[in-house]
Design an enzyme around this catalytic site. Structure first.
Site, PDB file in Angstrom:
ATOM      1  N   SER A  19       0.752  -0.995   0.017  1.00 56.64           N
ATOM      2  CA  SER A  19      -0.154   0.075  -0.099  1.00 56.64           C
ATOM      3  C   SER A  19       0.750   1.210   0.132  1.00 56.64           C
ATOM      4  O   SER A  19       1.866   1.319   0.739  1.00 56.64           O
ATOM      5  CB  SER A  19      -0.841  -0.126   1.099  1.00 56.64           C
ATOM      6  OG  SER A  19      -1.803  -0.997   1.290  1.00 56.64           O
ATOM      7  N   GLN A  40      -9.699  -1.787   7.726  1.00 60.92           N
ATOM      8  CA  GLN A  40     -11.036  -2.057   7.307  1.00 60.92           C
ATOM      9  C   GLN A  40     -11.344  -3.546   7.574  1.00 60.92           C
ATOM     10  O   GLN A  40     -10.823  -4.076   6.689  1.00 60.92           O
ATOM     11  CB  GLN A  40     -11.210  -1.343   5.834  1.00 60.92           C
ATOM     12  CG  GLN A  40     -12.683  -1.092   5.809  1.00 60.92           C
ATOM     13  CD  GLN A  40     -13.305  -1.172   4.187  1.00 60.92           C
ATOM     14  OE1 GLN A  40     -14.420  -1.371   4.075  1.00 60.92           O
ATOM     15  NE2 GLN A  40     -12.039  -1.510   3.310  1.00 60.92           N
ATOM     16  N   VAL A  65     -14.931   4.103   5.822  1.00 62.39           N
ATOM     17  CA  VAL A  65     -15.011   5.603   5.487  1.00 62.39           C
ATOM     18  C   VAL A  65     -16.369   5.970   5.276  1.00 62.39           C
ATOM     19  O   VAL A  65     -17.032   6.874   5.107  1.00 62.39           O
ATOM     20  CB  VAL A  65     -14.143   6.249   4.553  1.00 62.39           C
ATOM     21  CG1 VAL A  65     -12.758   6.283   5.177  1.00 62.39           C
ATOM     22  CG2 VAL A  65     -14.140   5.679   3.083  1.00 62.39           C
ATOM     23  N   ALA A  95     -13.623   1.398  -6.728  1.00 56.75           N
ATOM     24  CA  ALA A  95     -14.452   1.466  -7.860  1.00 56.75           C
ATOM     25  C   ALA A  95     -14.995  -0.007  -8.037  1.00 56.75           C
ATOM     26  O   ALA A  95     -13.892  -0.774  -7.859  1.00 56.75           O
ATOM     27  CB  ALA A  95     -14.059   2.103  -8.837  1.00 56.75           C
ATOM     28  N   TYR A 157      -9.249   3.281 -16.681  1.00 52.50           N
ATOM     29  CA  TYR A 157      -9.343   4.034 -15.290  1.00 52.50           C
ATOM     30  C   TYR A 157     -10.615   4.646 -15.178  1.00 52.50           C
ATOM     31  O   TYR A 157     -11.218   4.903 -14.067  1.00 52.50           O
ATOM     32  CB  TYR A 157      -8.323   5.236 -15.394  1.00 52.50           C
ATOM     33  CG  TYR A 157      -7.733   5.563 -13.919  1.00 52.50           C
ATOM     34  CD1 TYR A 157      -7.295   4.742 -12.997  1.00 52.50           C
ATOM     35  CD2 TYR A 157      -8.255   6.885 -13.361  1.00 52.50           C
ATOM     36  CE1 TYR A 157      -7.057   4.968 -11.771  1.00 52.50           C
ATOM     37  CE2 TYR A 157      -7.828   7.269 -12.084  1.00 52.50           C
ATOM     38  CZ  TYR A 157      -7.337   6.569 -11.383  1.00 52.50           C
ATOM     39  OH  TYR A 157      -6.977   6.526  -9.925  1.00 52.50           O
ATOM     40  N   LYS A 164     -11.197  10.954  -8.970  1.00 47.33           N
ATOM     41  CA  LYS A 164     -10.185  11.617  -8.711  1.00 47.33           C
ATOM     42  C   LYS A 164     -10.501  12.981  -8.886  1.00 47.33           C
ATOM     43  O   LYS A 164      -9.897  14.012  -8.400  1.00 47.33           O
ATOM     44  CB  LYS A 164      -8.932  10.938  -9.263  1.00 47.33           C
ATOM     45  CG  LYS A 164      -8.608   9.501  -8.854  1.00 47.33           C
ATOM     46  CD  LYS A 164      -8.129   9.463  -7.482  1.00 47.33           C
ATOM     47  CE  LYS A 164      -7.389   8.262  -6.734  1.00 47.33           C
ATOM     48  NZ  LYS A 164      -7.871   8.344  -5.321  1.00 47.33           N
ATOM     49  N   LEU A 196      -3.062  -3.519  -4.286  1.00 48.88           N
ATOM     50  CA  LEU A 196      -4.159  -4.305  -4.303  1.00 48.88           C
ATOM     51  C   LEU A 196      -5.195  -3.493  -5.037  1.00 48.88           C
ATOM     52  O   LEU A 196      -5.653  -4.001  -6.189  1.00 48.88           O
ATOM     53  CB  LEU A 196      -4.723  -4.565  -2.872  1.00 48.88           C
ATOM     54  CG  LEU A 196      -5.700  -5.698  -2.501  1.00 48.88           C
ATOM     55  CD1 LEU A 196      -4.747  -6.938  -2.676  1.00 48.88           C
ATOM     56  CD2 LEU A 196      -5.670  -5.358  -1.140  1.00 48.88           C
TER      57      LEU A 196
HETATM   58  P1  NAP Z   1      -4.248  -0.020  -1.699  1.00 52.87           P
HETATM   59  O1  NAP Z   1      -3.310  -0.873  -0.925  1.00 52.87           O
HETATM   60  O2  NAP Z   1      -5.378  -1.303  -2.013  1.00 52.87           O
HETATM   61  O3  NAP Z   1      -5.210   1.041  -0.794  1.00 52.87           O
HETATM   62  C1  NAP Z   1      -6.239   1.443  -0.949  1.00 52.87           C
HETATM   63  C2  NAP Z   1      -7.136   1.334   0.455  1.00 52.87           C
HETATM   64  O4  NAP Z   1      -8.457   1.657   0.347  1.00 52.87           O
HETATM   65  C3  NAP Z   1      -7.130   0.118   0.983  1.00 52.87           C
HETATM   66  O5  NAP Z   1      -6.642   0.255   2.140  1.00 52.87           O
HETATM   67  C4  NAP Z   1      -8.682  -0.259   1.030  1.00 52.87           C
HETATM   68  O6  NAP Z   1      -9.033  -1.041   2.056  1.00 52.87           O
HETATM   69  C5  NAP Z   1      -9.007   1.171   1.244  1.00 52.87           C
HETATM   70  N1  NAP Z   1     -10.667   1.516   1.286  1.00 52.87           N
HETATM   71  C6  NAP Z   1     -11.301   1.051   0.028  1.00 52.87           C
HETATM   72  N2  NAP Z   1     -12.694   1.278   0.282  1.00 52.87           N
HETATM   73  C7  NAP Z   1     -12.630   1.629   1.893  1.00 52.87           C
HETATM   74  C8  NAP Z   1     -13.721   2.160   2.611  1.00 52.87           C
HETATM   75  N3  NAP Z   1     -14.939   2.112   2.549  1.00 52.87           N
HETATM   76  N4  NAP Z   1     -13.288   2.605   4.264  1.00 52.87           N
HETATM   77  C9  NAP Z   1     -11.792   2.621   4.269  1.00 52.87           C
HETATM   78  N5  NAP Z   1     -10.828   2.101   3.513  1.00 52.87           N
HETATM   79  C10 NAP Z   1     -11.317   1.661   2.271  1.00 52.87           C
HETATM   80  O7  NAP Z   1      -4.048   0.477  -2.872  1.00 52.87           O
HETATM   81  P2  NAP Z   1      -3.102   1.761  -3.146  1.00 52.87           P
HETATM   82  O8  NAP Z   1      -2.836   2.039  -4.464  1.00 52.87           O
HETATM   83  O9  NAP Z   1      -2.043   2.009  -2.101  1.00 52.87           O
HETATM   84  O10 NAP Z   1      -4.226   2.769  -2.914  1.00 52.87           O
HETATM   85  C11 NAP Z   1      -4.176   3.911  -2.171  1.00 52.87           C
HETATM   86  C12 NAP Z   1      -4.578   5.359  -2.656  1.00 52.87           C
HETATM   87  O11 NAP Z   1      -3.506   5.793  -3.868  1.00 52.87           O
HETATM   88  C13 NAP Z   1      -5.824   5.439  -3.613  1.00 52.87           C
HETATM   89  O12 NAP Z   1      -6.494   6.560  -3.125  1.00 52.87           O
HETATM   90  C14 NAP Z   1      -5.174   5.125  -4.906  1.00 52.87           C
HETATM   91  O13 NAP Z   1      -6.483   5.566  -5.913  1.00 52.87           O
HETATM   92  C15 NAP Z   1      -3.999   6.151  -4.933  1.00 52.87           C
HETATM   93  N6  NAP Z   1      -3.332   5.981  -5.974  1.00 52.87           N
HETATM   94  C16 NAP Z   1      -2.661   4.469  -6.344  1.00 52.87           C
HETATM   95  C17 NAP Z   1      -1.750   4.855  -7.467  1.00 52.87           C
HETATM   96  C18 NAP Z   1      -1.464   3.171  -7.897  1.00 52.87           C
HETATM   97  O14 NAP Z   1      -0.947   2.954  -9.131  1.00 52.87           O
HETATM   98  N7  NAP Z   1      -1.254   2.324  -7.034  1.00 52.87           N
HETATM   99  C19 NAP Z   1      -1.480   5.610  -8.273  1.00 52.87           C
HETATM  100  C20 NAP Z   1      -2.002   6.805  -7.999  1.00 52.87           C
HETATM  101  C21 NAP Z   1      -2.828   6.971  -6.730  1.00 52.87           C
HETATM  102  P3  NAP Z   1      -9.723  -2.495   1.623  1.00 52.87           P
HETATM  103  O15 NAP Z   1      -8.514  -3.242   0.848  1.00 52.87           O
HETATM  104  O16 NAP Z   1     -10.588  -3.360   2.713  1.00 52.87           O
HETATM  105  O17 NAP Z   1     -10.726  -2.008   0.310  1.00 52.87           O
END
Ligand code: NAP
Length: 257
Positions: A19, A40, A65, A95, A157, A164, A196
């Site tokens: 993450s 969560q 959240v 999503a 996306y 976003k 993830l």
């Molecule tokens: P991640 O490890 O899957 O983190 C996403 C988090 O959101 C998870 O902990 C997930 O928990 C949580 N989440 C989803 N629904 C939720 C809810 N209702 N209440 C509380 N938590 C919830 O993936 P990540 O890539 O690090 O994502 C973190 C942020 O970075 C996101 O905003 C993502 O869009 C952004 N981002 C990612 C990338 C990329 O390439 N990875 C690039 C730019 C921005 P659950 O697993 O339980 O659903």
């Protein structure tokens, strides 16, 4: 002395050791902050507790959240524990898998609303709960994580790009509301990272590979680069910066072709 020495930080969005929130939590701890994490559900609690132990962070409690009651409970615990809060990291997005492929046009009303609620409204809800605790500290800094799909049409996306875009607009409006209390709000727009969440996006690997080939720095973003920029945005080193979207994407966003 670290750049966030003695600051108290709440980090929301650690699911596992891939993450981006985990990168940020580790950097904040290394730079001297006291860190609190949420999780969560029971499955994530099992993953989050050992990670928290690695950086001597506390696990504050469960936080979905979409639940106002859980938001209230988490901030009540923070108030009891610290009396205030300096830093807040929002790294949450959602999503439906079916809305991260093919045509955006097909997204349902219910899926659209749910994605916006979890990915964008949640920042507003957390910022509102954080406001009195940050005010008690004389100010604070809030960051959220976003992606280029907010401002460019990126195949697959889809729904997340729209969420976003809303999130980045929320950052500007929240900055306007909270600035008088010396609370800053910024977005960090990260390049593709294997997590993830990103595994749900169709053809994510192809997209990530193209970024490596075309970006000015000719390489992938390193996840730890999200951690270091996040710490800078949360620290007083960026005290004059609010309402911004800062790109940590090895320069990819500037390219026209
Ligand atoms: P991640 O490890 O899957 O983190 C996403 C988090 O959101 C998870 O902990 C997930 O928990 C949580 N989440 C989803 N629904 C939720 C809810 N209702 N209440 C509380 N938590 C919830 O993936 P990540 O890539 O690090 O994502 C973190 C942020 O970075 C996101 O905003 C993502 O869009 C952004 N981002 C990612 C990338 C990329 O390439 N990875 C690039 C730019 C921005 P659950 O697993 O339980 O659903």
């Amino acid at each position: 002395m670290g750049i966030v020495q003695g600051k108290r930080a709440l980090v929301v969005g650690v699911a596992n050791d891939k993450s981006l929130a985990w990168q940020i939590a580790q950097t904040l701890a290394r730079e001297g902050a006291e860190v609190a994490l949420t999780y969560q559900g029971e499955v994530l609690e099992k993953r989050v507790r050992p990670l928290a132990a690695q950086i001597e962070a506390s696990v504050i409690g469960e936080l979905d959240v979409t639940s106002d009651a859980q938001i209230a409970a988490v901030f009540a615990t923070i108030k009891e524990k610290w009396g205030g809060l300096d830093l807040l990291v929002h790294a949450v997005a959602f999503a439906e898998r079916e809305d991260l492929r093919d045509r955006f046009l097909t997204v349902s009303r219910a899926n659209f609303a749910r994605s916006l609620e979890i990915s964008a409204y949640s920042l507003v809800a957390l910022a509102r709960a954080a406001e009195p605790l940050m005010e008690a500290c004389g100010g604070g800094s809030i960051i959220t994580l976003t992606y280029l799909g907010a401002v460019r049409a990126i195949p697959n996306y889809n729904m997340m790009g729209v969420a976003k875009a809303a999130l980045e607009a929320c950052v500007r409006y929240l900055s306007m509301d909270l600035g008088a209390k010396n609370i800053r709000v910024n977005a960090l727009s990260a390049g593709p990272a294997r997590t993830l969440s990103s595994s749900a996006i169709r053809d994510f690997h192809t997209m990530a590979h193209q970024v490596e080939e075309r970006a000015p720095l000719r390489r992938a973003m390193r996840p730890e680069e999200v951690g270091t920029m996040a710490a800078a945005l949360l620290s007083d080193f960026s005290s004059g910066v609010t309402g911004q979207t800062i790109y940590v994407d090895v320069g990819f966003n500037i390219m026209g072709f």
